[in-house]
Motif scaffolding. Sequence first.
Motif, PDB file in Angstrom:
ATOM      1  N   ASN A 185       0.825  -1.224   0.000  1.00  0.00           N
ATOM      2  CA  ASN A 185       0.000   0.000   0.000  1.00  0.00           C
ATOM      3  C   ASN A 185       0.857   1.272   0.000  1.00  0.00           C
ATOM      4  N   GLU A 186       2.131   1.136  -0.341  1.00  0.00           N
ATOM      5  CA  GLU A 186       3.028   2.301  -0.401  1.00  0.00           C
ATOM      6  C   GLU A 186       3.260   2.609  -1.880  1.00  0.00           C
ATOM      7  N   ARG A 209      -0.570  -3.743   3.347  1.00  0.00           N
ATOM      8  CA  ARG A 209       0.855  -3.798   3.680  1.00  0.00           C
ATOM      9  C   ARG A 209       1.420  -5.188   3.403  1.00  0.00           C
ATOM     10  N   THR A 262       3.450   7.584   6.324  1.00  0.00           N
ATOM     11  CA  THR A 262       2.425   8.599   6.596  1.00  0.00           C
ATOM     12  C   THR A 262       3.007   9.723   7.461  1.00  0.00           C
ATOM     13  N   GLN A 268      -1.448   5.780   3.078  1.00  0.00           N
ATOM     14  CA  GLN A 268      -1.417   4.437   2.503  1.00  0.00           C
ATOM     15  C   GLN A 268      -2.433   4.357   1.362  1.00  0.00           C
TER      16      GLN A 268
END
Length: 315
Positions: free
Chosen positions: A25-26, A65, A121, A186
């Motif tokens: 999710n990056e 993640r 974040t 994210q």
Amino acid sequence: MTSRCGVCCFNEARRVAIFGGTHGNEMSGIMLVNMWLKNGEDIQRSGVMTKPFITNPRAVEKCTRYVDTDLNRAFTPENLSAPCADELPYEVRRAQEINKMFGPKGTADAYDVIFDLHNTTSNMGSTLILESSTDHFTLQMVHYIKKAIAPASCSVLLNEHPLLKYSTSRSVAKHPIGLEVGPQPQGVLRSNIFESMRVIMKTALDFIELFNNGVEFPPCNVDVFRVQERMDYPRDTNGNITAMVHPDLQDCDWEPLNPGDPMFQTFDGRTIPYEGPNPVYATFINEAAYYEKQQAFVTTRRETLAAHAIRKIDQ
Ligand SMILES: CC(=O)N[C@@H](CC(=O)O)C(=O)O
Ligand SMILES: [Zn+2]
């Protein structure tokens, strides 16, 4: 590494990998790697074989993640030597595959350099993450990047803490280096964060090209922030958090946190101060992925490392 006349000599860095999607999710690293897989112009350098690679495709597909367990903690000797079995967590099996392709970790066959692209974040800006204070090749690279991108800035986080260091995907390489850029939520792609990451990667590859071409880099100093302690949120007996990062600390990554400074704020507005013995620099403040790791932020202290001169081994 050999040393002669005070110059550290390393082999040419011919095999280089750029990892994206170690965390699914990056988004910046994932999008950059996917872009470079389609068109590698940005990352082609003479004498360097650069391989862009999505490390956790199943997590990327789900935009999470990880699927079973954090891939960036999975490269332990136990995991890498576990007998291959279907019951193993997906990321452990994937770590074994990655170790075969880019390692084996700790051997002469391992890739020379692995860059691992991450987003946070936290309001950390661009941060290079080092795992060793004595790897003069990566220290020189970091110095080169900092100089080349000025007046833009780039912090250096050194994580060689005996207990807090973890077994990263990049640790398979001879010279591992993480690139963490934030703030970016994210699952979200921000153009400014994407662009900062792209510029730093291009600059890092410029350094490798120069090095392979025989340029000698003179001794230099590198300012780093050394990981000291992990700070958790206050929690109740069920493990639920009972306070938030204080507004005076939120977004103040890399700024001094002095004894007595506000650190947390309870839900009814009470301030909890920092009570450490001396000033520290906080970072990874309020990183979303770290709630499950019992971590509200990390404390660091500033240090200046002396990088030796380096050049490639004559062949
Ligand atoms: C937010 C995030 O994922 N940070 C990375 C830092 C690193 O690559 O060392 C991690 O915890 O694995
Ligand atoms: Zn990450």
